[in-house]
Design an enzyme around this catalytic site. Structure first.
Site, PDB file in Angstrom:
ATOM      1  N   ARG A 123       0.859  -1.083   0.182  1.00 10.20           N
ATOM      2  CA  ARG A 123      -0.066  -0.092  -0.154  1.00 10.20           C
ATOM      3  C   ARG A 123       0.911   1.017  -0.198  1.00 10.20           C
ATOM      4  O   ARG A 123       0.621   2.334  -0.645  1.00 10.20           O
ATOM      5  CB  ARG A 123      -0.956  -0.043   1.117  1.00 10.20           C
ATOM      6  CG  ARG A 123      -2.229  -0.879   1.130  1.00 10.20           C
ATOM      7  CD  ARG A 123      -3.129  -0.742   2.028  1.00 10.20           C
ATOM      8  NE  ARG A 123      -4.382  -1.327   1.766  1.00 10.20           N
ATOM      9  CZ  ARG A 123      -5.346  -1.659   2.639  1.00 10.20           C
ATOM     10  NH1 ARG A 123      -5.190  -1.425   3.903  1.00 10.20           N
ATOM     11  NH2 ARG A 123      -6.493  -2.060   2.338  1.00 10.20           N
ATOM     12  N   LYS A 145     -17.591 -15.169   4.194  1.00  5.45           N
ATOM     13  CA  LYS A 145     -18.668 -14.194   4.500  1.00  5.45           C
ATOM     14  C   LYS A 145     -19.705 -14.172   3.309  1.00  5.45           C
ATOM     15  O   LYS A 145     -19.700 -13.091   2.597  1.00  5.45           O
ATOM     16  CB  LYS A 145     -17.926 -13.008   4.935  1.00  5.45           C
ATOM     17  CG  LYS A 145     -17.122 -12.972   6.012  1.00  5.45           C
ATOM     18  CD  LYS A 145     -16.644 -11.670   6.604  1.00  5.45           C
ATOM     19  CE  LYS A 145     -15.116 -11.509   6.764  1.00  5.45           C
ATOM     20  NZ  LYS A 145     -14.326 -11.422   6.068  1.00  5.45           N
ATOM     21  N   GLY A 179      -8.197  -9.207   0.913  1.00  6.28           N
ATOM     22  CA  GLY A 179      -7.007  -9.367   1.736  1.00  6.28           C
ATOM     23  C   GLY A 179      -6.578 -10.592   1.565  1.00  6.28           C
ATOM     24  O   GLY A 179      -5.382 -11.003   1.188  1.00  6.28           O
ATOM     25  N   GLY A 207     -12.467  -4.173   0.381  1.00  8.96           N
ATOM     26  CA  GLY A 207     -13.692  -3.698   0.368  1.00  8.96           C
ATOM     27  C   GLY A 207     -14.338  -2.822  -0.554  1.00  8.96           C
ATOM     28  O   GLY A 207     -15.554  -2.590  -1.146  1.00  8.96           O
TER      29      GLY A 207
HETATM   30  P1  AMP Z   1     -13.523 -13.798   3.440  1.00  7.26           P
HETATM   31  O1  AMP Z   1     -13.160 -12.635   4.090  1.00  7.26           O
HETATM   32  O2  AMP Z   1     -14.935 -13.869   3.246  1.00  7.26           O
HETATM   33  O3  AMP Z   1     -12.890 -13.745   2.134  1.00  7.26           O
HETATM   34  O4  AMP Z   1     -12.875 -15.175   4.050  1.00  7.26           O
HETATM   35  C1  AMP Z   1     -11.714 -15.563   4.115  1.00  7.26           C
HETATM   36  C2  AMP Z   1     -11.428 -16.690   5.202  1.00  7.26           C
HETATM   37  O5  AMP Z   1     -12.263 -17.772   4.893  1.00  7.26           O
HETATM   38  C3  AMP Z   1     -10.057 -17.431   5.301  1.00  7.26           C
HETATM   39  O6  AMP Z   1      -9.629 -17.126   6.453  1.00  7.26           O
HETATM   40  C4  AMP Z   1     -10.345 -18.880   4.909  1.00  7.26           C
HETATM   41  O7  AMP Z   1      -9.431 -19.651   5.785  1.00  7.26           O
HETATM   42  C5  AMP Z   1     -11.860 -18.821   5.049  1.00  7.26           C
HETATM   43  N1  AMP Z   1     -12.485 -19.894   4.547  1.00  7.26           N
HETATM   44  C6  AMP Z   1     -12.423 -20.236   3.392  1.00  7.26           C
HETATM   45  N2  AMP Z   1     -13.012 -21.435   2.938  1.00  7.26           N
HETATM   46  C7  AMP Z   1     -13.274 -22.041   4.215  1.00  7.26           C
HETATM   47  C8  AMP Z   1     -13.986 -23.508   4.566  1.00  7.26           C
HETATM   48  N3  AMP Z   1     -14.113 -24.398   3.478  1.00  7.26           N
HETATM   49  N4  AMP Z   1     -14.037 -23.271   5.842  1.00  7.26           N
HETATM   50  C9  AMP Z   1     -13.627 -22.820   6.636  1.00  7.26           C
HETATM   51  N5  AMP Z   1     -13.151 -21.507   6.455  1.00  7.26           N
HETATM   52  C10 AMP Z   1     -12.971 -21.179   5.199  1.00  7.26           C
END
Ligand code: AMP
Length: 396
Positions: A39, A202, A352, A375
C-alpha cells in the site's frame, strides 16, 4: 462533472502546500515491523509526482488500524514514517497528533518538505465525519489530493467531509486513477467470456456482489465456505461445514434465478476433516457425510474451474477456495492462483485473503491488477461508485 487527477495538465502545484490522504494501513508483526509494504509502495508515484511538480510542502494523512478514537501507541504511524523516509530518501516528520499546535510552525519553515500527520483515527471525529475536524485538517493545505482508494467507500472526515473545503482544488491521485481504470474493465463492458471466482467465508457480505455480478458474468465459480450454502440449497448434505440457515435462503434465491441456474458452477469434490485441526481426507462427491466439514475444493473441482477459466477474457477473483492458512487445505486456492496468473485474460484480484494467497504463490506480477482495497473494490463493483470518489467529482 468528471473526476480530475493530479496529472491533469491544468493542475498547478508550484509553490503550493498539498494535503494528501493515503491509505498507509499496512500489516505489522509483533515487533511492529511492516510485513507487506504494497500500500505504501503504490502511493509513492503520487508523492513523487507532487514533489517533482513543484509542491512546496506535502502534508500526508492516513489512518492506521482500529484505535477506536484514542491514542494507542501500537497504532502510531511511526514505522510508516521511517519507511517513507527511506523510500523517498528524504526527511519525513511525524507530528504528535493530527491536530498538534506545532503543525503550523512546521508549515511555515522551509524544511522539512514532507510532514506526516499522526494516525487520523486517534481522533473519534475522523470516523464520525466531524465537520470541525475536517475543517481543521483542511487548513493545512491549499490543494487536496485523495489517493486512499482502500478507504474511499467510507464517509470519514479525511476521505469525504473535507472535500467540500476544496471546491475546485481537490484531485484524485495516481493510485486512485489506476484502481478505477482497472475496476472499470470489470464494471463497464468487460471482455467476454467474463468469469468471476467467489470464495471465502462471509456469504452475507458478498451476497450483494453476487447478485450484481450474476447478470454480467458468463460463469461464476463458487468455492471456499461460500459454496456450502449453495450446495445445501441444492439439497446436498454438507456435514458440519461452515453455513448458516440465513445464508442457505440467500443462496436458494440466487440459484433459482435464471442467471443463477445457468451460470453458477459449484464444487464437485472436497477435501474434508473432522475439525479444522483434523486430518485431511478426500471426498469424490459434492455430498459431505454427517460428521465431516469441507475445508478445500478437491482435484476434480480444480480441473472443472480450470476448464472454465481457460476460455475467460476477464477474470475477477475475491475470496480463497478453502482454509488456505493451513497447508493441508491450501491446494485449491494456490492452484486457482496459478491458473489465474497463467491466464491471458485481464485479471483483477481483490480482498485481503485472495491477495495474500496470490502473494504466497509468488505470482503477483502475473496478475493484471491487484487491488489495494478489498472492501472498496467490492463496493465499487456492486454500485459503480464510492462516496469518497463521488464527492471528489463535485469538489472539482
Ligand atoms: P472472506 O473474508 O469472506 O474472504 O473469508 C476468508 C476466510 O475464509 C479465510 O480465513 C479462509 O480460511 C476462510 N475459509 C475459506 N474456505 C473455508 C472453509 N471451507 N471452511 C472454513 N473457512 C474457510
Amino acid at each position: 462533472m468528471d473526476l480530475k487527477y493530479i496529472d491533469d495538465p491544468a493542475v498547478n502545484f508550484e509553490g503550493k502546500k498539498v494535503l494528501a490522504r493515503f491509505d498507509f494501513n499496512v500489516p505489522l508483526n509483533e515487533k511492529l515491523e511492516i510485513t507487506d509494504t504494497t500500500r505504501i509502495d503504490n502511493s509513492i508515484p503520487t508523492i513523487k509526482y507532487l514533489l517533482e511538480n513543484g509542491a512546496d510542502k506535502l502534508i500526508l494523512m492516513s489512518h492506521f488500524g482500529r484505535p477506536k478514537g484514542e491514542r494507542v501507541d501500537k497504532y502510531s504511524l511511526e514505522p510508516v514514517a521511517r519507511y517513507l523516509a527511506e523510500k523517498l530518501d528524504s526527511e519525513v516528520i511525524l507530528t504528535e497528533s493530527a491536530t498538534d499546535s506545532g503543525i503550523n510552525t512546521l508549515l511555515n519553515l522551509s524544511t522539512p518538505k514532507i510532514i506526516l500527520l499522526e494516525n487520523l483515527r486517534f481522533h473519534p471525529e475522523e470516523e464520525a465525519n466531524d465537520p470541525g475536524f475536517a475543517k481543521t485538517l483542511s487548513k493545512y493545505g491549499d490543494i487536496l489530493v485523495e489517493d486512499a482508494f482502500g478507504t474511499s467507500h467510507r464517509k470519514h472526515a479525511s476521505t469525504y467531509g473535507i472535500i467540500e473545503y476544496f471546491r475546485n482544488n481537490a484531485f484524485g491521485g495516481l493510485l486512485l486513477k489506476n484502481e478505477l481504470k482497472a475496476l472499470d474493465k470489470i464494471v463497464k463492458n468487460p471482455k467476454k467470456p467474463f468469469v468471476a471466482i467467489i470464495g471465502g467465508a462471509k456469504v452475507n457480505d458478498k451476497i450483494k456482489i453476487i447478485t450484481r455480478l450474476i447478470t454480467t458474468v458468463d460463469f461464476m465459480l463458487i468455492g471456499g465456505a461460500m459454496a456450502y450454502p449453495f450446495l445445501k440449497a441444492k439439497g446436498h448434505s454438507i456435514g458440519t461445514s461452515l453455513c448458516s440457515d440465513e445464508d442457505v435462503l440467500l443462496a436458494e434465491k440466487i440459484l433459482n434465478s435464471p442467471s443463477g441456474k445457468a451460470k453458477i458452477i459449484l464444487p464437485v469434490d472436497h477435501m474434508v476433516a473432522s475439525s479444522i485441526n483434523g486430518k485431511a481426507e478426500y471426498i469424490d462427491s459434492p455430498v459431505i457425510a454427517g460428521d465431516k466439514m469441507g475445508l478445500d475444493i478437491g482435484e476434480k473441482t480444480i480441473e472443472l474451474f480450470a476448464r472454465t477459466l481457460k476460455q475467460a477474457m476477464t477474470i475477477l477473483w475475491n475470496g480463497p477456495m478453502g482454509l488456505f492458512e493451513k497447508d493441508a487445505f491450501a491446494k485449491g486456492t494456490l492452484s486457482i492462483a496459478k491458473i489465474v496468473a497463467d491466464s491471458d485474460a485481464f485479471s483483477l484480484v481483490g480482498g485481503g485473503d485472495s491477495v495474500a494467497a496470490i502473494k504466497k504463490s509468488g505470482m503477483s506480477d502475473k496478475i493484471s491488477h491487484i487491488s489495494t482495497g478489498g472492501g472498496a473494490s467490492l463496493k465499487y463493483i456492486e454500485g459503480g461508485s464510492l462516496p469518497g470518489i463521488n464527492a471528489l467529482k463535485f469538489g472539482v
